[in-house]
Structures are given as C-alpha cells and as structure tokens.
Design a protein around this motif. Structure first.
Motif, PDB file in Angstrom:
ATOM      1  N   VAL A 243      25.216  54.937  43.860  1.00 49.29           N
ATOM      2  CA  VAL A 243      25.587  54.609  43.130  1.00 49.29           C
ATOM      3  C   VAL A 243      27.493  55.243  42.804  1.00 49.29           C
ATOM      4  O   VAL A 243      27.263  56.393  42.521  1.00 49.29           O
TER       5      VAL A 243
ATOM      6  N   VAL B 175      26.412  50.762  44.553  1.00 46.76           N
ATOM      7  CA  VAL B 175      26.674  50.169  43.255  1.00 46.76           C
ATOM      8  C   VAL B 175      27.846  50.733  42.613  1.00 46.76           C
ATOM      9  O   VAL B 175      28.032  51.685  42.702  1.00 46.76           O
TER      10      VAL B 175
ATOM     11  N   ALA C 172      25.340  43.690  37.723  1.00 50.13           N
ATOM     12  CA  ALA C 172      25.789  44.563  39.586  1.00 50.13           C
ATOM     13  C   ALA C 172      24.099  45.312  39.732  1.00 50.13           C
ATOM     14  O   ALA C 172      23.746  45.282  41.006  1.00 50.13           O
TER      15      ALA C 172
END
Ligand SMILES: Nc1ncnc2c1ncn2[C@@H]1O[C@H](COP(=O)(O)OP(=O)(O)OP(=O)(O)O)[C@@H](O)[C@H]1O
Length: 212
Positions: free
Chosen positions: A176, A146, A138
């Motif tokens: 993230v 992400v 990823a």
C-alpha cells in the motif's frame, strides 16, 4: 535506500513524471509486499502525480516503473468520484469497482462501520461515509498494490480510527502506498515514511510505527 531481496512489488528508478511537462522527479523508491509506505511533503511537490504515473494516468518522461509481473493495482484519486443522483447502493458500488462485498461479509472481513452502508444509496451518504466506502472499494478488490491519495479526507476521528484499523488488517500480502498530509495518520499505519524535499525523497524515522 537499498531495495530488499527478493525483488520488491514496486520499484521506481529515477522516475520523472508529469503532464505536458515534467513536474516530479527523478524519484527512486521501492515497496515490498506487506508494507505500507507513506509519502508526505509540501503542496505541489508532485506526490499525487507520482501515484498517477504508477497508475498510468500521468506521463512518464524518463526512468522506469517496475511492477511485479502479473500484479494488480487499485488507485484511489485524491477526490473520490461521486456519481450524480441515482439509486446505486454501496454494495453495487463495490461490485462495480471489482470488489466482492459478499465474500468479506461472509468471512467477517467487512469492517462493522461499513456494513450499514452497503444497503444505502451512495448519493445519500455523507462525505466521510462515502470516503470510507471508496477506500474500502480499493482494498476489497484484493489488488496487490493499492495507491491511496489523501484517504483521510472528510473523515471524522471515529472514521479515521476505523480506517487505521482497516489498513492494519488489510496489509498482509500486498503493498500500500499512501500520500497524505495527515502525519499522525501516516505514522500510525506506515511501516516506512518518505518525505518529499527539494533534494528528493528522504526516508524519515517514524515515531510510532503501525499498530500503535
Ligand atoms: N492534470 C494536470 N495537468 C498539468 N499540471 C498538473 C496537473 N495536475 C497537477 N499538475 C501540476 O503538477 C504539480 C504537482 O501537483 P501534484 O498534485 O502532483 O502535487 P501534490 O504534491 O500532490 O500536491 P498537494 O499536496 O497539494 O495535493 C503542480 O504544480 C500542479 O499544478
């Protein structure tokens, strides 16, 4: 919680999400580029559903999800998908996921712990080796946002430490969002931490902060 200026990479406004019926929300949060935002809380409070709604695999009942125009997204589910026995190497898995393993190797971005896994068949990797490769797949896509659901599942202390280092290096320029029950891990990698409570999401102070 006030959103930063300029506009964040991701913003949820009073989002209510679920499946046949709503299971989470209303939730509001924002995430800026360069941030690692952690989300933790009791089982069944809808944390994974929230990530799925952002990743467009759960239903949005009301509210909205705003992702920066043109931003790309990678979503790693709680249970990594394991293919049945077949001769697919780690390198081929990364390529299929949209990552370019050659580039990180050349630029030195590829974590040492992952280098030996690229040549190996993924159906012969241990659960932890596969999990680390899965998370890296990823990150190595270069996605702007992400979403990681329980990324420390199956990891022993050494590989968990490797993941902490990887996240420390790979945060720049992207956002993230991590769901985890591993509070110590979240404290080490996140710049902000949200706790799911009956009253909604509450920002909690992190004792350590990223990089410690
Ligand atoms: N595919 C689905 N269809 C219907 N309901 C679902 C589905 N997946 C999850 N749920 C329900 O949604 C609720 C929230 O589940 P979710 O997995 O989002 O919680 P969670 O906070 O991530 O839990 P955990 O910490 O246990 O992983 C639960 O009641 C669960 O049973």
């Amino acid at each position: 919680m006030c959103a930063p200026d300029p506009r964040p990479l991701l913003q949820l406004d009073a989002l209510v999400a679920g499946y046949a019926r709503p299971v989470v929300g209303p939730v509001s949060l924002w995430l800026a580029r360069g941030e690692v935002l952690g989300l933790w809380g009791p089982n069944g409070t809808g944390k994974s559903t929230l990530l799925k709604a952002i990743g467009r695999s759960a239903r949005v009942f009301s509210g909205c999800i705003e992702l920066e125009s043109g931003a790309t997204l990678a979503h790693l589910d709680q249970q990594p998908v394991r293919l049945p026995a077949m001769p697919v190497t780690g390198r081929e898995l990364l390529r299929a996921a949209g990552a370019r393993p050659e580039e990180p190797e050349r630029t030195g971005r590829l974590p040492d712990v992952l280098a030996p896994l690229l040549k190996r068949r993924i159906d012969r990797l241990s659960g932890g080796q596969y999990q680390l490769l899965w998370v890296w797949s990823a990150l190595a896509t270069g996605a702007d946002l992400v979403l990681l659901d329980e990324p420390t599942n199956n990891l022993d202390p050494a590989n968990r430490a490797a993941l902490i280092e990887i996240l420390g290096r790979e945060r720049d320029g992207r956002g993230v969002l991590i769901v985890s029950h591993d509070h110590d891990f979240l404290e080490r990698v996140c710049s902000r931490l949200l706790e799911a409570r009956d009253t909604g999401l509450v920002e909690v102070r992190t004792a350590r902060g990223p990089g410690s």
